[in-house]
Enzyme design. Structure first.
Site, mmCIF file in Angstrom:
data_model
loop_
_atom_site.group_PDB
_atom_site.id
_atom_site.type_symbol
_atom_site.label_atom_id
_atom_site.label_comp_id
_atom_site.label_asym_id
_atom_site.label_seq_id
_atom_site.Cartn_x
_atom_site.Cartn_y
_atom_site.Cartn_z
ATOM 1 N N SER A 123 -7.507 1.771 1.995
ATOM 2 C CA SER A 123 -6.288 1.888 1.202
ATOM 3 C C SER A 123 -5.813 3.328 1.189
ATOM 4 C CB SER A 123 -6.624 1.444 -0.225
ATOM 5 O OG SER A 123 -5.641 1.887 -1.116
ATOM 6 N N TYR A 147 -12.256 2.059 -8.239
ATOM 7 C CA TYR A 147 -11.844 1.224 -7.107
ATOM 8 C C TYR A 147 -11.683 2.096 -5.850
ATOM 9 C CZ TYR A 147 -8.569 -1.043 -3.920
ATOM 10 O OH TYR A 147 -7.960 -1.518 -2.790
ATOM 11 N N LYS A 151 -13.670 2.328 -1.943
ATOM 12 C CA LYS A 151 -13.052 2.371 -0.609
ATOM 13 C C LYS A 151 -13.551 3.586 0.158
ATOM 14 C CE LYS A 151 -10.722 -1.352 -0.868
ATOM 15 N NZ LYS A 151 -11.187 -2.492 -0.106
HETATM 16 N N1 NAD Z 1 -3.078 -5.755 -2.018
HETATM 17 C C1 NAD Z 1 -3.073 -4.429 -2.013
HETATM 18 O O1 NAD Z 1 -2.176 -3.814 -2.601
HETATM 19 C C2 NAD Z 1 -4.115 -3.643 -1.259
HETATM 20 C C3 NAD Z 1 -3.878 -2.305 -0.933
HETATM 21 C C4 NAD Z 1 -4.861 -1.592 -0.254
HETATM 22 C C5 NAD Z 1 -6.062 -2.205 0.067
HETATM 23 N N2 NAD Z 1 -6.284 -3.498 -0.279
HETATM 24 C C6 NAD Z 1 -7.573 -4.119 0.050
HETATM 25 O O2 NAD Z 1 -7.349 -5.219 0.916
HETATM 26 C C7 NAD Z 1 -8.326 -6.242 0.671
HETATM 27 C C8 NAD Z 1 -7.599 -7.553 0.451
HETATM 28 O O3 NAD Z 1 -6.705 -7.401 -0.636
HETATM 29 P P1 NAD Z 1 -5.822 -8.605 -1.182
HETATM 30 O O4 NAD Z 1 -4.604 -8.012 -1.799
HETATM 31 O O5 NAD Z 1 -5.694 -9.651 -0.166
HETATM 32 O O6 NAD Z 1 -6.773 -9.087 -2.375
HETATM 33 P P2 NAD Z 1 -7.177 -10.562 -2.840
HETATM 34 O O7 NAD Z 1 -7.881 -10.428 -4.140
HETATM 35 O O8 NAD Z 1 -6.005 -11.477 -2.757
HETATM 36 O O9 NAD Z 1 -8.219 -10.989 -1.693
HETATM 37 C C9 NAD Z 1 -9.550 -10.594 -1.708
HETATM 38 C C10 NAD Z 1 -10.389 -11.850 -1.573
HETATM 39 O O10 NAD Z 1 -11.777 -11.466 -1.558
HETATM 40 C C11 NAD Z 1 -12.496 -12.424 -2.309
HETATM 41 N N3 NAD Z 1 -13.740 -11.776 -2.756
HETATM 42 C C12 NAD Z 1 -13.868 -10.749 -3.623
HETATM 43 N N4 NAD Z 1 -15.170 -10.423 -3.762
HETATM 44 C C13 NAD Z 1 -15.875 -11.255 -2.958
HETATM 45 C C14 NAD Z 1 -17.257 -11.428 -2.672
HETATM 46 N N5 NAD Z 1 -18.187 -10.681 -3.271
HETATM 47 N N6 NAD Z 1 -17.622 -12.385 -1.794
HETATM 48 C C15 NAD Z 1 -16.697 -13.171 -1.196
HETATM 49 N N7 NAD Z 1 -15.364 -13.058 -1.433
HETATM 50 C C16 NAD Z 1 -14.974 -12.115 -2.304
HETATM 51 C C17 NAD Z 1 -11.564 -12.851 -3.427
HETATM 52 O O11 NAD Z 1 -11.867 -14.134 -3.943
HETATM 53 C C18 NAD Z 1 -10.202 -12.826 -2.728
HETATM 54 O O12 NAD Z 1 -9.852 -14.102 -2.209
HETATM 55 C C19 NAD Z 1 -9.137 -5.778 -0.524
HETATM 56 O O13 NAD Z 1 -10.341 -5.209 -0.048
HETATM 57 C C20 NAD Z 1 -8.263 -4.718 -1.162
HETATM 58 O O14 NAD Z 1 -9.019 -3.747 -1.834
HETATM 59 C C21 NAD Z 1 -5.330 -4.243 -0.925
#
Ligand code: NAD
Length: 331
Positions: A123, A147, A151
């Site tokens: 991120s 958080y 990362k």
């Molecule tokens: N959406 C954003 O703004 C953003 C920005 C930068 C980085 N990210 C990163 O991208 C990734 C995906 O983000 P997203 O927005 O799709 O989030 P999201 O919460 O929609 O998807 C993450 C998924 O991971 C699953 N999960 C969490 N912990 C788990 C575990 N221990 N075992 C199995 N499954 C698990 C959750 O159930 C969820 O379905 C994340 O790592 C997030 O930190 C997201």
């Protein structure tokens, strides 16, 4: 075979669709903590393909190992993680355990089964409070919350892992602000409760679930005083993962890329783009600044463009239209 961790989540589900559309073989795993099983039906409706799904937690190493026993996994796209900044400040151990321990379990299992390709969801938060814009991949790193620390720690672990074993092919993708949804309206972002992020908040106001949008600060040094961020359509982001996969599938090395558009939009510009794209008025009020927020964040996208051939295609009104197209039909 590509394993997608967190593949029923917001970004993971869009990436699953893009990979299936390109006839890649994928497996999805998720513990469904922050997503729903119905997403799998939506993925199937969109692509007419039904990938194998494991409801498994990364913290459960024996179930995780079963996925590698039963399938020949060549590459992992690792989305699974918790992502709510505010919650991470209140419950840092939950974040360290889920995100960091979960990733250690994944990497140990990958190593055991000789799977050495991974694309990691990092991120722009790893740039901390950097003030010189645009941010390029060599900008100084820092953290402002637990958080973000998870990362940065995971990035550091992956750098160490690559230094110890250069057969690994690793891509760190630093996302800026993903918004939007699949054009079908079948998959998108649906956070529980009061959202932290701008677009889900705007959608809740548009639907009448929330009374008005709080705009945190209107005295920043920006075009209209409100905070500027680099929003990227989730479909573009998903396409970036396909490019990252093509990059490392046959080569080793560690590569880091920003995924953004390179354009910043202020909160009020996004509000007005949403109003224009969807013909809906958004009530808002100016609230005090939130601590930890910086005025402007946007990406230098040159490296992703030169090395991955990645250029974001969608504009801010497309993002607003597609976000609402998904959200308005939610029950
Ligand atoms: N959406 C954003 O703004 C953003 C920005 C930068 C980085 N990210 C990163 O991208 C990734 C995906 O983000 P997203 O927005 O799709 O989030 P999201 O919460 O929609 O998807 C993450 C998924 O991971 C699953 N999960 C969490 N912990 C788990 C575990 N221990 N075992 C199995 N499954 C698990 C959750 O159930 C969820 O379905 C994340 O790592 C997030 O930190 C997201």
């Amino acid at each position: 075979m590509i394993l997608i961790t967190g593949g029923t989540g917001y970004i993971g589900s869009h990436t699953a669709v893009k990979l299936l559309e390109q006839n890649k073989n994928i497996i999805i795993m998720d513990n469904l903590y922050n997503s729903k099983k119905e997403v799998l039906t939506s993925i199937e409706t969109i692509t007419s393909k039904k990938p194998r799904f494991y409801q498994t937690d990364l913290l459960d190493i024996s179930n995780l190992e079963q996925i590698f026993q039963e399938n020949q996994i060549d590459c992992v796209i690792h989305f699974a993680g918790l992502k709510a900044v505010g919650e991470s400040v209140e419950e840092p151990l939950k974040y360290f355990n889920n995100n960091i321990t979960g990733t250690i379990n994944l990497l140990m299992t990958m190593k055991k089964y000789n799977c050495k390709k991974i694309i990691f969801s990092s991120s722009a938060t790893v740039y901390g409070t950097a003030e010189t814009m645009p941010l390029n991949e060599d900008s100084p790193l820092g953290v402002t919350n637990p958080y973000g620390r998870t990362k940065l720690v995971i990035e550091d672990m992956l750098r160490d892992l690559h230094a110890s074993d250069n057969e690994f092919g690793i891509v760190l993708l630093r996302y800026f602000n993903p918004i939007g949804a699949h054009k079908s309206g079948l998959i998108g972002e649906n956070p529980n409760g009061i959202p932290n992020n701008l677009m889900p908040y705007i959608c809740k106001v548009a639907k009448g679930d929330l009374h008005q949008l709080n705009v945190f600060g209107n005295n920043y040094d920006t075009i209209d005083g409100t905070g500027v961020r680099d929003y990227i359509h989730v479909e573009d982001l998903a396409a970036g993962h396909v490019k990252a996969y093509e990059k490392i599938k046959d080569v080793n090395g560690l590569f880091t890329y920003n995924l953004g558009t390179g354009n910043g939009y202020s909160v009020l510009q996004v509000v007005s783009a949403f109003e224009k794209a969807n013909d809906i008025k958004i009530n808002y009020k100016i609230a005090p600044r939130r601590s930890g927020d910086v005025a402007t964040v946007y990406a230098d996208t040159k490296k992703a463009e030169t090395e991955l051939g990645f250029i974001a295609e969608y504009g801010i009104e497309d993002m607003c239209r597609d976000s609402w197209n998904f959200y308005k039909n939610l029950r």
